[in-house]
Design a protein around this motif. Structure first.
Motif, PDB file in Angstrom:
ATOM      1  N   MET A  42      51.837  60.784 -38.902  1.00  0.00           N
ATOM      2  CA  MET A  42      51.433  59.390 -39.109  1.00  0.00           C
ATOM      3  C   MET A  42      52.598  58.551 -39.610  1.00  0.00           C
ATOM      4  O   MET A  42      52.867  57.455 -39.105  1.00  0.00           O
ATOM      5  CB  MET A  42      50.279  59.324 -40.116  1.00  0.00           C
ATOM      6  N   ARG A  43      53.301  59.061 -40.612  1.00  0.00           N
ATOM      7  CA  ARG A  43      54.424  58.305 -41.197  1.00  0.00           C
ATOM      8  C   ARG A  43      55.537  58.099 -40.177  1.00  0.00           C
ATOM      9  O   ARG A  43      56.094  57.006 -40.067  1.00  0.00           O
ATOM     10  CB  ARG A  43      54.961  59.028 -42.430  1.00  0.00           C
ATOM     11  N   LEU A  44      55.873  59.150 -39.424  1.00  0.00           N
ATOM     12  CA  LEU A  44      56.927  59.046 -38.419  1.00  0.00           C
ATOM     13  C   LEU A  44      56.541  58.038 -37.347  1.00  0.00           C
ATOM     14  O   LEU A  44      57.357  57.187 -36.951  1.00  0.00           O
ATOM     15  CB  LEU A  44      57.179  60.415 -37.784  1.00  0.00           C
ATOM     16  N   THR A  45      55.306  58.097 -36.878  1.00  0.00           N
ATOM     17  CA  THR A  45      54.830  57.184 -35.838  1.00  0.00           C
ATOM     18  C   THR A  45      54.896  55.735 -36.300  1.00  0.00           C
ATOM     19  O   THR A  45      55.370  54.849 -35.577  1.00  0.00           O
ATOM     20  CB  THR A  45      53.385  57.533 -35.442  1.00  0.00           C
ATOM     21  N   ALA A  46      54.407  55.479 -37.517  1.00  0.00           N
ATOM     22  CA  ALA A  46      54.384  54.111 -38.033  1.00  0.00           C
ATOM     23  C   ALA A  46      55.787  53.523 -38.138  1.00  0.00           C
ATOM     24  O   ALA A  46      56.023  52.359 -37.787  1.00  0.00           O
ATOM     25  CB  ALA A  46      53.689  54.079 -39.398  1.00  0.00           C
ATOM     26  N   LEU A  47      56.743  54.322 -38.601  1.00  0.00           N
ATOM     27  CA  LEU A  47      58.105  53.816 -38.769  1.00  0.00           C
ATOM     28  C   LEU A  47      58.793  53.580 -37.430  1.00  0.00           C
ATOM     29  O   LEU A  47      59.510  52.583 -37.248  1.00  0.00           O
ATOM     30  CB  LEU A  47      58.922  54.790 -39.627  1.00  0.00           C
ATOM     31  N   LEU A  48      58.583  54.473 -36.475  1.00  0.00           N
ATOM     32  CA  LEU A  48      59.163  54.262 -35.145  1.00  0.00           C
ATOM     33  C   LEU A  48      58.594  52.994 -34.509  1.00  0.00           C
ATOM     34  O   LEU A  48      59.340  52.199 -33.910  1.00  0.00           O
ATOM     35  CB  LEU A  48      58.868  55.470 -34.255  1.00  0.00           C
ATOM     36  N   CYS A  49      57.293  52.789 -34.651  1.00  0.00           N
ATOM     37  CA  CYS A  49      56.671  51.581 -34.095  1.00  0.00           C
ATOM     38  C   CYS A  49      57.187  50.330 -34.796  1.00  0.00           C
ATOM     39  O   CYS A  49      57.399  49.291 -34.161  1.00  0.00           O
ATOM     40  CB  CYS A  49      55.150  51.685 -34.206  1.00  0.00           C
ATOM     41  N   ASN A  50      57.382  50.418 -36.108  1.00  0.00           N
ATOM     42  CA  ASN A  50      57.978  49.305 -36.858  1.00  0.00           C
ATOM     43  C   ASN A  50      59.312  48.895 -36.259  1.00  0.00           C
ATOM     44  O   ASN A  50      59.582  47.706 -36.036  1.00  0.00           O
ATOM     45  CB  ASN A  50      58.218  49.729 -38.313  1.00  0.00           C
ATOM     46  N   ILE A  51      60.168  49.886 -36.037  1.00  0.00           N
ATOM     47  CA  ILE A  51      61.516  49.615 -35.522  1.00  0.00           C
ATOM     48  C   ILE A  51      61.450  48.915 -34.179  1.00  0.00           C
ATOM     49  O   ILE A  51      62.172  47.939 -33.922  1.00  0.00           O
ATOM     50  CB  ILE A  51      62.318  50.929 -35.412  1.00  0.00           C
ATOM     51  N   ILE A  52      60.557  49.376 -33.318  1.00  0.00           N
ATOM     52  CA  ILE A  52      60.429  48.779 -31.987  1.00  0.00           C
ATOM     53  C   ILE A  52      59.991  47.320 -32.077  1.00  0.00           C
ATOM     54  O   ILE A  52      60.525  46.444 -31.400  1.00  0.00           O
ATOM     55  CB  ILE A  52      59.432  49.592 -31.141  1.00  0.00           C
ATOM     56  N   VAL A  53      59.023  47.043 -32.947  1.00  0.00           N
ATOM     57  CA  VAL A  53      58.466  45.694 -33.028  1.00  0.00           C
ATOM     58  C   VAL A  53      59.450  44.698 -33.638  1.00  0.00           C
ATOM     59  O   VAL A  53      59.575  43.568 -33.174  1.00  0.00           O
ATOM     60  CB  VAL A  53      57.141  45.704 -33.821  1.00  0.00           C
ATOM     61  N   VAL A  54      60.171  45.105 -34.702  1.00  0.00           N
ATOM     62  CA  VAL A  54      60.995  44.129 -35.422  1.00  0.00           C
ATOM     63  C   VAL A  54      62.428  44.022 -34.906  1.00  0.00           C
ATOM     64  O   VAL A  54      63.116  43.053 -35.234  1.00  0.00           O
ATOM     65  CB  VAL A  54      61.034  44.422 -36.943  1.00  0.00           C
ATOM     66  N   THR A  55      62.886  44.984 -34.105  1.00  0.00           N
ATOM     67  CA  THR A  55      64.282  44.943 -33.668  1.00  0.00           C
ATOM     68  C   THR A  55      64.592  43.668 -32.883  1.00  0.00           C
ATOM     69  O   THR A  55      65.596  42.994 -33.132  1.00  0.00           O
ATOM     70  CB  THR A  55      64.626  46.177 -32.815  1.00  0.00           C
ATOM     71  N   GLY A  56      63.722  43.352 -31.924  1.00  0.00           N
ATOM     72  CA  GLY A  56      63.959  42.154 -31.115  1.00  0.00           C
ATOM     73  C   GLY A  56      63.991  40.896 -31.955  1.00  0.00           C
ATOM     74  O   GLY A  56      64.868  40.041 -31.792  1.00  0.00           O
ATOM     75  N   GLY A  57      63.028  40.784 -32.881  1.00  0.00           N
ATOM     76  CA  GLY A  57      62.993  39.608 -33.744  1.00  0.00           C
ATOM     77  C   GLY A  57      64.211  39.513 -34.639  1.00  0.00           C
ATOM     78  O   GLY A  57      64.742  38.418 -34.874  1.00  0.00           O
ATOM     79  N   THR A  58      64.676  40.645 -35.137  1.00  0.00           N
ATOM     80  CA  THR A  58      65.869  40.659 -35.988  1.00  0.00           C
ATOM     81  C   THR A  58      67.081  40.157 -35.228  1.00  0.00           C
ATOM     82  O   THR A  58      67.880  39.363 -35.752  1.00  0.00           O
ATOM     83  CB  THR A  58      66.135  42.086 -36.506  1.00  0.00           C
ATOM     84  N   ILE A  59      67.229  40.599 -33.986  1.00  0.00           N
ATOM     85  CA  ILE A  59      68.353  40.148 -33.159  1.00  0.00           C
ATOM     86  C   ILE A  59      68.307  38.643 -32.944  1.00  0.00           C
ATOM     87  O   ILE A  59      69.327  37.951 -33.036  1.00  0.00           O
ATOM     88  CB  ILE A  59      68.351  40.889 -31.804  1.00  0.00           C
ATOM     89  N   VAL A  60      67.103  38.126 -32.681  1.00  0.00           N
ATOM     90  CA  VAL A  60      66.950  36.675 -32.477  1.00  0.00           C
ATOM     91  C   VAL A  60      67.303  35.920 -33.752  1.00  0.00           C
ATOM     92  O   VAL A  60      68.007  34.897 -33.716  1.00  0.00           O
ATOM     93  CB  VAL A  60      65.511  36.343 -32.038  1.00  0.00           C
TER      94      VAL A  60
END
Length: 248
Positions: A42-60
């Motif tokens: 659960m913890r690994l899944t949540a963190l990987l999904c976090n990275i995917i969702v926020v990476t694009g926004g961080t770049i912008v």
């Protein structure tokens, strides 16, 4: 894969959270907890999904020069090692779910708060490095232990304290979630069990990639962020009650 409906839930969560500049780690965990999946997965899944969702926004945010590195560095410099330490900490499944449940209750309460009036007159130069370091460290440790990025705690608190203008706070939350999620995964690696279902993790990552892209575009169309936050707050709080009810 069993419980294919989880893929749909993750897509919707990513859509909702990305529309308000967050990653969704707390809600991913809440959904996974309802299906009694292994907490390490659960913890690994949540963190990987976090990275995917926020990476694009961080770049912008970085491209648009909305990231104030001078103010962000004290937050993340302390949070990164403590997120790693929290993720490395060996805790029992019961302890994990109790901490998760209370974290969801607090996160739901913070999301419900309307911070529009609190940020009027925010001053981008009112840095307090000691306060920011302590805040970042505390949230980082909790985030690493539970398996979230911490933005759901950080963003409302920064708004309430008039830390900066809203766009820079959103940018700060994105960077904070990203680096803490990476640190959290690094801390988990040595304790991962052999029976993790990587096929399920991949499907959920693809779901949040799609949902995050849709949500980001809805945010650009001036989606009603307060309404989204209030709805999300109710869902997260209810999930916290559910988790504590089952595991207290």
């Amino acid at each position: 894969m069993e419980h294919l409906e989880i893929v749909f839930f993750f897509l919707v969560i990513a859509f909702v959270y990305s529309s308000v500049g967050l990653g969704g780690g707390s809600s991913y965990l809440a959904i996974l907890a309802l299906y009694h999946l292994p907490f390490a997965e659960m913890r690994l899944t949540a963190l990987l999904c976090n990275i995917i969702v926020v990476t694009g926004g961080t770049i912008v945010f970085i491209k648009n020069k909305q990231v104030n590195w001078r103010k962000i560095i004290p937050l993340v410099a302390v949070s990164i090692p403590l997120a790693y330490a929290g993720a490395s900490l060996k805790i029992s499944q019961d302890t994990f779910f109790i901490v998760l449940g209370f974290s969801l209750l607090v996160a739901g309460a913070l999301l419900w708060l309307k911070t529009k009036n609190a940020i009027v007159g925010a001053n981008g130069n009112n840095a307090n490095y000691v306060r920011d370091g302590l805040l970042g460290g505390a949230i980082g440790f909790l985030s690493g232990m539970v398996g979230i990025g911490g933005g759901i705690f950080l963003s409302p608190l920064l708004n309430l304290s008039r830390w900066d203008v809203p766009k820079r706070i959103a940018a700060t939350a994105s960077v904070f979630i990203l680096v803490n999620s990476v640190a959290g995964i690094a801390g988990q690696l040595k304790n991962l069990p052999a029976e993790i279902n990587y096929t399920r993790i991949l499907l959920l990552c693809l779901a949040v990639l799609a949902g995050g892209q849709i949500g980001s575009r809805m945010a650009a169309l001036k989606f009603n962020q307060l309404a989204v936050k209030r709805i999300t707050a109710v869902v997260v709080f209810a999930a916290g009650v559910e988790v504590l009810w089952k595991h207290w």
